[in-house]
Design a protein around this motif. Structure first.
Motif, PDB file in Angstrom:
ATOM      1  N   ALA A  63     -15.110 -20.396  -8.601  1.00 15.53           N
ATOM      2  CA  ALA A  63     -15.483 -20.237  -7.192  1.00 15.53           C
ATOM      3  C   ALA A  63     -14.419 -19.488  -6.399  1.00 15.53           C
ATOM      4  CB  ALA A  63     -15.813 -21.571  -6.526  1.00 15.53           C
ATOM      5  N   GLY A  64     -13.412 -18.953  -7.104  1.00 18.46           N
ATOM      6  CA  GLY A  64     -12.406 -18.123  -6.452  1.00 18.46           C
ATOM      7  C   GLY A  64     -12.893 -16.690  -6.335  1.00 18.46           C
ATOM      8  N   ALA A  65     -12.002 -15.808  -5.920  1.00 18.05           N
ATOM      9  CA  ALA A  65     -12.390 -14.415  -5.715  1.00 18.05           C
ATOM     10  C   ALA A  65     -11.270 -13.479  -6.146  1.00 18.05           C
ATOM     11  CB  ALA A  65     -12.726 -14.176  -4.254  1.00 18.05           C
ATOM     12  N   VAL A  66     -11.673 -12.308  -6.610  1.00 16.73           N
ATOM     13  CA  VAL A  66     -10.743 -11.224  -6.943  1.00 16.73           C
ATOM     14  C   VAL A  66     -11.246  -9.996  -6.204  1.00 16.73           C
ATOM     15  CG1 VAL A  66      -9.883  -9.703  -8.764  1.00 16.73           C
ATOM     16  CG2 VAL A  66     -10.136 -12.146  -9.207  1.00 16.73           C
ATOM     17  N   GLN A  67     -10.359  -9.381  -5.423  1.00 15.34           N
ATOM     18  CA  GLN A  67     -10.750  -8.178  -4.684  1.00 15.34           C
ATOM     19  C   GLN A  67      -9.840  -7.018  -5.075  1.00 15.34           C
ATOM     20  OE1 GLN A  67     -10.301  -7.851  -0.353  1.00 15.34           O
ATOM     21  NE2 GLN A  67     -12.300  -6.852  -0.334  1.00 15.34           N
ATOM     22  N   VAL A  68     -10.465  -5.887  -5.344  1.00 14.37           N
ATOM     23  CA  VAL A  68      -9.759  -4.652  -5.672  1.00 14.37           C
ATOM     24  C   VAL A  68      -9.872  -3.741  -4.449  1.00 14.37           C
ATOM     25  CG1 VAL A  68      -9.656  -2.685  -7.247  1.00 14.37           C
ATOM     26  CG2 VAL A  68     -10.409  -4.921  -8.093  1.00 14.37           C
ATOM     27  N   SER A  69      -8.755  -3.132  -4.065  1.00 17.83           N
ATOM     28  CA  SER A  69      -8.799  -2.218  -2.921  1.00 17.83           C
ATOM     29  C   SER A  69      -7.887  -1.027  -3.178  1.00 17.83           C
ATOM     30  CB  SER A  69      -8.397  -2.938  -1.630  1.00 17.83           C
ATOM     31  OG  SER A  69      -7.082  -3.428  -1.732  1.00 17.83           O
ATOM     32  N   ILE A  70      -8.184   0.052  -2.474  1.00 17.71           N
ATOM     33  CA  ILE A  70      -7.422   1.296  -2.577  1.00 17.71           C
ATOM     34  C   ILE A  70      -6.899   1.615  -1.189  1.00 17.71           C
ATOM     35  CG2 ILE A  70      -7.518   3.755  -3.130  1.00 17.71           C
ATOM     36  CD1 ILE A  70      -9.990   3.077  -4.883  1.00 17.71           C
ATOM     37  N   ALA A  71      -5.633   1.998  -1.112  1.00 14.80           N
ATOM     38  CA  ALA A  71      -5.034   2.377   0.170  1.00 14.80           C
ATOM     39  C   ALA A  71      -4.124   3.578  -0.063  1.00 14.80           C
ATOM     40  CB  ALA A  71      -4.239   1.212   0.754  1.00 14.80           C
ATOM     41  N   SER A  72      -3.814   4.274   1.006  1.00 20.31           N
ATOM     42  CA  SER A  72      -2.905   5.414   0.888  1.00 20.31           C
ATOM     43  C   SER A  72      -1.985   5.464   2.089  1.00 20.31           C
ATOM     44  CB  SER A  72      -3.694   6.724   0.779  1.00 20.31           C
ATOM     45  OG  SER A  72      -4.381   6.993   1.972  1.00 20.31           O
ATOM     46  N   ARG A  73      -0.851   6.112   1.859  1.00 16.66           N
ATOM     47  CA  ARG A  73       0.114   6.368   2.936  1.00 16.66           C
ATOM     48  C   ARG A  73       0.322   7.869   2.976  1.00 16.66           C
ATOM     49  NH1 ARG A  73       4.904   2.249   2.111  1.00 16.66           N
ATOM     50  NH2 ARG A  73       5.688   4.019   0.956  1.00 16.66           N
ATOM     51  N   LYS A  74      -0.186   8.486   4.012  1.00 15.55           N
ATOM     52  CA  LYS A  74      -0.109   9.949   4.101  1.00 15.55           C
ATOM     53  C   LYS A  74       1.316  10.457   4.268  1.00 15.55           C
ATOM     54  CE  LYS A  74      -4.750  10.734   5.698  1.00 15.55           C
ATOM     55  NZ  LYS A  74      -5.618  11.421   6.615  1.00 15.55           N
ATOM     56  N   GLN A  75       2.166   9.691   4.923  1.00 20.90           N
ATOM     57  CA  GLN A  75       3.509  10.194   5.199  1.00 20.90           C
ATOM     58  C   GLN A  75       4.308  10.476   3.930  1.00 20.90           C
ATOM     59  OE1 GLN A  75       2.440   7.156   6.175  1.00 20.90           O
ATOM     60  NE2 GLN A  75       4.017   5.599   5.985  1.00 20.90           N
ATOM     61  N   ASP A  76       4.000   9.777   2.836  1.00 24.77           N
ATOM     62  CA  ASP A  76       4.733  10.046   1.595  1.00 24.77           C
ATOM     63  C   ASP A  76       3.792  10.228   0.402  1.00 24.77           C
ATOM     64  OD1 ASP A  76       3.947   7.428   1.420  1.00 24.77           O
ATOM     65  OD2 ASP A  76       5.946   6.603   1.280  1.00 24.77           O
ATOM     66  N   ASP A  77       2.533  10.522   0.686  1.00 16.16           N
ATOM     67  CA  ASP A  77       1.542  10.826  -0.356  1.00 16.16           C
ATOM     68  C   ASP A  77       1.476   9.773  -1.456  1.00 16.16           C
ATOM     69  OD1 ASP A  77       0.698  13.194   0.863  1.00 16.16           O
ATOM     70  OD2 ASP A  77       2.280  14.352  -0.099  1.00 16.16           O
ATOM     71  N   GLN A  78       1.472   8.512  -1.084  1.00 11.92           N
ATOM     72  CA  GLN A  78       1.369   7.439  -2.064  1.00 11.92           C
ATOM     73  C   GLN A  78      -0.019   6.815  -2.016  1.00 11.92           C
ATOM     74  OE1 GLN A  78       4.455   4.531  -2.321  1.00 11.92           O
ATOM     75  NE2 GLN A  78       6.031   5.966  -1.728  1.00 11.92           N
ATOM     76  N   ILE A  79      -0.480   6.411  -3.194  1.00 10.95           N
ATOM     77  CA  ILE A  79      -1.756   5.716  -3.344  1.00 10.95           C
ATOM     78  C   ILE A  79      -1.438   4.316  -3.860  1.00 10.95           C
ATOM     79  CG2 ILE A  79      -3.952   5.660  -4.571  1.00 10.95           C
ATOM     80  CD1 ILE A  79      -3.760   8.011  -2.710  1.00 10.95           C
ATOM     81  N   PHE A  80      -2.119   3.323  -3.326  1.00 13.22           N
ATOM     82  CA  PHE A  80      -1.931   1.947  -3.764  1.00 13.22           C
ATOM     83  C   PHE A  80      -3.263   1.384  -4.222  1.00 13.22           C
ATOM     84  CE2 PHE A  80       1.173   2.843  -0.512  1.00 13.22           C
ATOM     85  CZ  PHE A  80       2.353   2.416  -1.081  1.00 13.22           C
ATOM     86  N   ILE A  81      -3.262   0.776  -5.389  1.00 13.18           N
ATOM     87  CA  ILE A  81      -4.427   0.046  -5.860  1.00 13.18           C
ATOM     88  C   ILE A  81      -3.989  -1.408  -5.912  1.00 13.18           C
ATOM     89  CG2 ILE A  81      -6.060  -0.302  -7.731  1.00 13.18           C
ATOM     90  CD1 ILE A  81      -5.488   2.595  -8.563  1.00 13.18           C
ATOM     91  N   LYS A  82      -4.695  -2.254  -5.158  1.00 18.13           N
ATOM     92  CA  LYS A  82      -4.336  -3.671  -5.102  1.00 18.13           C
ATOM     93  C   LYS A  82      -5.414  -4.514  -5.766  1.00 18.13           C
ATOM     94  CE  LYS A  82      -3.790  -4.467  -0.734  1.00 18.13           C
ATOM     95  NZ  LYS A  82      -3.393  -4.920   0.593  1.00 18.13           N
ATOM     96  N   VAL A  83      -4.963  -5.462  -6.561  1.00 18.81           N
ATOM     97  CA  VAL A  83      -5.859  -6.453  -7.159  1.00 18.81           C
ATOM     98  C   VAL A  83      -5.361  -7.800  -6.668  1.00 18.81           C
ATOM     99  CG1 VAL A  83      -6.750  -7.460  -9.291  1.00 18.81           C
ATOM    100  CG2 VAL A  83      -6.277  -5.000  -9.176  1.00 18.81           C
ATOM    101  N   CYS A  84      -6.142  -8.454  -5.807  1.00 17.43           N
ATOM    102  CA  CYS A  84      -5.725  -9.706  -5.192  1.00 17.43           C
ATOM    103  C   CYS A  84      -6.650 -10.833  -5.673  1.00 17.43           C
ATOM    104  CB  CYS A  84      -5.802  -9.631  -3.680  1.00 17.43           C
ATOM    105  SG  CYS A  84      -4.736  -8.352  -2.981  1.00 17.43           S
TER     106      CYS A  84
END
Length: 86
Positions: A63-84
């Motif tokens: 009954a828990g949850a896992v969420q995947v998300s994508i984020a970016s920071r334009k100032q340093d061209d980084q991409i983040f993939i989060k699995v929470c």
């Protein structure tokens, strides 16, 4: 495209999430992020994401949850993939 790959991995992991009674979701990224193309070894990134999601599912209580998300920071061209897991 990164968002498409993440969606494919989440869909692949859905039966495992169902088996463990875990809600698995991919946060809907803004339209601009759907166009992100990376010059990387996509097979390795896909395998890494698969491993992270599987580990999160197996570590999450029923009954828990896992969420995947994508984020970016334009100032340093980084991409983040989060699995929470919750």
């Amino acid at each position: 495209v990164l968002a498409d790959m993440a969606q494919q991995v989440v869909q692949f992991c859905q039966p495992l999430a169902d088996k463990h009674g875990v809600l698995l979701s991919l946060a809907d990224p803004p339209a601009a992020w759907r166009k992100i193309r990376l010059n990387i070894d996509s097979a390795r990134l896909q395998q890494a994401l698969l491993n992270l999601i599987k580990n999160a599912i197996e570590a999450t209580h029923e009954a828990g949850a896992v969420q995947v998300s994508i984020a970016s920071r334009k100032q340093d061209d980084q991409i983040f993939i989060k699995v929470c897991d919750q």
